[in-house]
Design an enzyme around this catalytic site. Structure first.
Site, PDB file in Angstrom:
ATOM      1  CE1 TYR A  70       5.662  54.623 -41.369  1.00 29.59           C
ATOM      2  CE2 TYR A  70       3.786  55.775 -42.348  1.00 29.59           C
ATOM      3  CZ  TYR A  70       5.128  55.729 -42.006  1.00 29.59           C
ATOM      4  OH  TYR A  70       5.935  56.794 -42.316  1.00 29.59           O
ATOM      5  CG  ASP A  84       7.653  57.798 -29.077  1.00 32.76           C
ATOM      6  OD1 ASP A  84       8.104  57.807 -27.914  1.00 32.76           O
ATOM      7  OD2 ASP A  84       8.101  58.541 -29.970  1.00 32.76           O
ATOM      8  NE  ARG A 182       6.546  60.332 -33.092  1.00 29.65           N
ATOM      9  CZ  ARG A 182       7.084  61.493 -32.767  1.00 29.65           C
ATOM     10  NH1 ARG A 182       7.189  61.841 -31.497  1.00 29.65           N
ATOM     11  NH2 ARG A 182       7.529  62.307 -33.695  1.00 29.65           N
TER      12      ARG A 182
END
Length: 256
Positions: A70, A84, A182
């Site tokens: 990521y 988020d 997150r």
């Protein structure tokens, strides 16, 4: 695409749910049995591996074993109820510049095998229902921390800065299955003492698949979608071989 079955690599755009992309592929392929190998939240972009047809969906478990790669954007000095940008945001107030040494020391604490608490707003099941079902009703269901593996966690500006003055920090992450980016962002913010939430996320890779191979979701949803599907669909046997090779190289469980 003789029978419409196989594996499609999709570059999911922001604003689309993972299931919305599944619906697009179901419509284009005219195959009912369609699933994906790992959810991406609506605000996130990047690689979504979609399996079309039963021979392909049987490989989802093996695909989920692969490492995820990521690019995460973390906003310091602010927290979110969902960790988020889709939650309620609350600024934590002014915070002093953070030295590069402090940032590296904090990131080092989250490398390797760590214990992570799943976020309340997640698809993790509790009594047959996802946690977000309860969270939306104001019911907090706390799941116990569980081990996850973070192989790489790199601050991209580390070499060019002596301290963190910009609240927006980019991190490159390679991790095992079950890791919530997150939660990682929120935990890093707590460890830094300034709070943080995940403001952006792009999945660059999943197991033996890369986003560079993917077809954009917006294009698939457009008028040329069926032609793009036919051109980009990976044969199931080809995918089996890639998974087998990946399992041998990275000592993953065998796909069989």
């Amino acid at each position: 695409m003789a029978d419409g079955t196989g594996v499609m690599l999709v570059d999911k755009p922001a604003g689309f749910t993972s299931f919305a992309m599944v619906r697009v592929l179901r419509r284009l392929s005219r195959v009912k049995k369609v699933g994906h190998a790992g959810t991406l939240d609506p605000f996130a972009t990047g690689l979504l591996v979609i399996c079309i047809g039963r021979p392909a969906t049987r490989l989802i478990g093996a695909m989920m074993e692969g490492k995820k790669h990521y690019l995460a954007t973390v906003q310091l000095g602010c927290v979110s109820t969902t960790h988020d940008p889709e939650g309620e945001l609350h600024a934590t107030g002014p915070w002093p510049a953070i030295s590069a040494e402090t940032m590296e020391a904090v990131l080092a604490r989250f490398r390797g095998t760590i214990m992570q608490t799943p976020p309340a707003f997640s698809a993790l099941k509790h009594q047959g229902k996802p946690l977000y079902h309860y969270a939306r009703q104001g019911i907090v269901v706390e799941k116990p921390p569980r081990p996850v593996v973070i192989d790489e966690l790199e601050w991209l500006d580390a070499r060019s800065q002596v301290e963190v003055t910009d609240p927006t920090v980019q991190l490159r992450i390679r991790c095992g299955k079950g890791t919530y980016i997150r939660s990682l962002a929120a935990d890093i913010g707590a460890a830094l003492g300034c709070g943080a939430f995940l403001s952006g996320l792009r999945r660059l890779g999943s197991g033996c698949f890369s986003v560079e191979e993917a077809v954009t979701g917006a294009a698939l949803a457009g008028p040329d979608g069926r032609a793009l599907l036919a051109e980009g669909l990976l044969d199931v046997e080809q995918v089996r071989k890639r998974l087998q090779y990946s399992s041998e190289i990275y000592n993953m469980p065998d796909y069989a």
